[in-house]
Every structure is written in structure tokens, then in C-alpha cells.
Motif scaffolding. Sequence first.
Motif, mmCIF file in Angstrom:
data_model
loop_
_atom_site.group_PDB
_atom_site.id
_atom_site.type_symbol
_atom_site.label_atom_id
_atom_site.label_comp_id
_atom_site.label_asym_id
_atom_site.label_seq_id
_atom_site.Cartn_x
_atom_site.Cartn_y
_atom_site.Cartn_z
ATOM 1 N N SER A 1 0.806 -1.226 0.000
ATOM 2 C CA SER A 1 0.000 0.000 0.000
ATOM 3 C C SER A 1 0.834 1.269 0.000
ATOM 4 O O SER A 1 0.276 2.359 0.109
ATOM 5 N N ASP A 2 2.181 1.154 -0.160
ATOM 6 C CA ASP A 2 2.926 2.418 -0.292
ATOM 7 C C ASP A 2 4.111 2.373 -1.250
ATOM 8 O O ASP A 2 4.910 3.315 -1.275
ATOM 9 N N LEU A 3 4.182 1.325 -2.091
ATOM 10 C CA LEU A 3 5.241 1.348 -3.105
ATOM 11 C C LEU A 3 4.982 2.514 -4.053
ATOM 12 O O LEU A 3 3.832 2.777 -4.432
ATOM 13 N N GLN B 1 -2.364 -3.144 -7.178
ATOM 14 C CA GLN B 1 -3.735 -2.624 -7.320
ATOM 15 C C GLN B 1 -3.999 -1.303 -6.598
ATOM 16 O O GLN B 1 -5.018 -0.663 -6.837
ATOM 17 N N LYS B 2 -3.092 -0.897 -5.716
ATOM 18 C CA LYS B 2 -3.390 0.309 -4.929
ATOM 19 C C LYS B 2 -2.647 1.529 -5.471
ATOM 20 O O LYS B 2 -3.260 2.556 -5.746
ATOM 21 N N THR B 3 -1.331 1.417 -5.617
ATOM 22 C CA THR B 3 -0.542 2.608 -5.967
ATOM 23 C C THR B 3 0.104 2.533 -7.343
ATOM 24 O O THR B 3 0.655 3.511 -7.808
ATOM 25 N N VAL B 4 0.045 1.370 -7.981
ATOM 26 C CA VAL B 4 0.781 1.202 -9.250
ATOM 27 C C VAL B 4 -0.127 0.761 -10.387
ATOM 28 O O VAL B 4 0.361 0.405 -11.462
ATOM 29 N N GLY B 5 -1.430 0.702 -10.191
ATOM 30 C CA GLY B 5 -2.262 0.306 -11.314
ATOM 31 C C GLY B 5 -3.473 -0.511 -10.943
ATOM 32 O O GLY B 5 -4.348 -0.057 -10.214
ATOM 33 N N THR B 6 -3.478 -1.774 -11.398
ATOM 34 C CA THR B 6 -4.698 -2.569 -11.310
ATOM 35 C C THR B 6 -4.355 -3.956 -10.755
ATOM 36 O O THR B 6 -3.189 -4.345 -10.768
ATOM 37 N N PRO B 7 -5.361 -4.703 -10.245
ATOM 38 C CA PRO B 7 -5.043 -6.006 -9.636
ATOM 39 C C PRO B 7 -4.474 -7.003 -10.645
ATOM 40 O O PRO B 7 -4.763 -6.921 -11.831
ATOM 41 N N GLY B 8 -3.699 -7.968 -10.134
ATOM 42 C CA GLY B 8 -3.256 -9.076 -10.970
ATOM 43 C C GLY B 8 -1.753 -9.179 -11.102
ATOM 44 O O GLY B 8 -1.243 -10.185 -11.577
ATOM 45 N N LEU B 9 -1.039 -8.123 -10.703
ATOM 46 C CA LEU B 9 0.425 -8.132 -10.821
ATOM 47 C C LEU B 9 1.032 -7.928 -9.434
ATOM 48 O O LEU B 9 0.554 -7.079 -8.670
#
Length: 371
Positions: free
Chosen positions: A180-182, A200-208
Amino acid sequence: MASRSLAEAAVPGGASGFSFSAAAGPLPDEVAADVAAACRPGRASILSLPFTSPAFRRLQEETEACLRRLLDIPDRFRVLFLAGGASAQFALLPLNLLGTACRASYVDSGCWSRRAIAEARRYAEVSIAARALAAIPDAAEWQVDPGAAYCHVTSNETADGLQFRDFPALPVPLVADMTSDLLTRPLDFTRLSLVYAGTQKTVGTPGLTLVIVDEHLLGRARPETPRVMDYGAQAGADSRLCTPPVFPIFVAHHMLQWIEAHGGVSAMADAARRRSDAAYAALAEGEGTYAISVDSAHRSHINPCFRLADEARTALFLNAADAAGLHDLRGHPEVGGVRVSLYNGVADAAVDALVDFLRAFARRGSGPCAA
Ligand SMILES: Cc1ncc(COP(=O)(O)O)c(C=O)c1O
């Protein structure tokens, strides 16, 4: 059309207003528009880009290069693009890092670190280096097992609102769950040996899930580790031992470029600081209405968490916030209370609206509050 109404129905409060969801961060409008355009039907759609194609390799290389520039990642670290979510890493860390050791140290700082600890206990003898509940003890007081294969921290406790400002120099490799803070602040890779985060929180979308790992830690996986989950094997195959999560990598690429164009991680850190300061200031003004349990030095800049002083008013608060277009503020089910999530893609206008609402709700005191 059916799928459009399904998507709209799935968004609580409809598409209007602002989401402060802790589970997934919003994409900035321009990133969302570019991603939507790339989903167009036809051969060139990102949705069907083969991972074996030169175009995907270029995308992955550019994504990694941008991540390395943003975080100033030293050459000796490898970047892995994995599926499975951050929770999968809770098991994969011990499987990959214990080697012939069987011990690991963990800092217990709240909900997510406890999940990591519970999973690690299935594979390792876990000792608690420190308990960081309302505050993080000074590193000099931590009791890190010198025979541990690594020490694990959760850099930002998403559910509890507690954040490590920096990382100590430890006698064993330091591993951080930064889900949650990368990319919300610069990192010191002289202190860190492995960083992982779901995107999914700070870098885009779920799945990676990104794993940034010092190559000295590779090659220690236990024999029973599934090969596609073996960090060393994935590093050797440039994360293409199996089909990588192509679409989330594409979204991360756009998000990383957006972060770079908006001043990089220092600018993200300044924004997180400014926005969380505004939220905490409104909560402090409303003392008597709101209560925060985390010590001010360790309050999260990303997930401010608080309670209503009169907890019976929590539902009233959440309903009034929803009616004002401020959605997804309910606290984590294991923790309760209220949680604001200020991920990179949250618009300043959302924070301004929230701060106004916090003040207005507190001014209404114990009287009826419809909006
Ligand atoms: C700090 C932290 N770690 C791990 C996770 C679990 O992530 P995932 O759902 O990708 O497994 C979360 C999810 O909210 C989180 O906040």
C-alpha cells in the motif's frame, strides 16, 4: 450493454463522487483513458497481446526501466513480474528465502503483518522482532534473531493506519511488504534486500505483484517450491516462465509514466504528506467527534484510520459520507472504524471534498446529520 449495467451496478454509490477504497486505488483520468483506448477490439488490443511477442517484451523492458528510474533501484536487484497477489508472497518468502535456515523474524505491526506471520509459521520458526501497535519502537529495541534468514516488515499497515517512515540497518536481510505504499516515496536500497507489492493500490490494477530482490537472495528456494513461484527460476526466465499478467503490466507501465511525468516518487511523497496532513488536521479540529489511536509520528500518509468517538455514530457517518459522494470509507472488517485511502491516483479534489465533509460533520456535533 448488459456488461455496462453490471459494471455500474458494481460501483457502490454509482459512478459519481469519489472513492477512498483501500482495496484498489483509482487510476488518474488520463491513465484510465489511455488504458481504455488500448482495449479497443481487434488484433491490436492489449487484451490479447501475446506474452511471447516482441511488443510485450518491449513493454516489460520499458516498465522495468521506468520502475528502476523512479526508485533508483541498484543493478544488483532483480525485478520480478509475478501473479498471485501479495498474499501469495506471504508463503513464497519463506519458501524462497529460508534456504537451510528455518528461522525468520517479523515485526508485528497490525492486520497485514499478522497475516504474513501466520502464513510464514507454516514453513518457518517465526520470532517477533518488535510489536508496533500504536507506535513503532526504535530499531535499537528490536530483537532480531541473528540466525533468521530475514526480517519482515509491513511498511504501511493498510488496515491500521500505521507507517514506517524509514527502514533500519539490520544484521539480517530486511524484507518489506509495500503493497500500500510502493511508489509513494523514495526507497533506500542500502537497507532493503527485498520489496514486494501487489499493484492494485498505488501502481495500477489487480493481478500483478512486483518483487524487487537483491540477487544475492536468489537460488535458495526449497526443493518443494513450485517452479513458477521460485524467484531464481523466474529471474532466470525474465518473469516469463509462465504467462505473466500482461494487462496489469500494461496498466503499471502507464501509471509509472504518469508518476514520472508528475515529478516522480518525491512528488508523490509530498502529495501524500500534504493530503494526509489536511485529513489529520480536520480530524484534530473535530476532536470529540473523531479519535485516532496511532501515535502522530507513525500515522500513515496513505491510509489515515480513525474512529468516531461515539462508535455508535459510525454508520451515520458512513451513510452521510456516501450521500455526499464520498465512498468506500468503511474500515477494514477486522479493525472497524473509518479508513481514508490516499493512493497515488486519488484526485486532490477528492481530498478537499473529504476534508470539508469531516469539518462539517464535526460541527454538527451530536445533532442529526443527513448529509
Ligand atoms: C499491506 C498489504 N499486504 C498485503 C495485502 C494483500 O494483497 P493481495 O490481496 O494482493 O493478496 C494487502 C491488501 O490490502 C495489503 O494492504
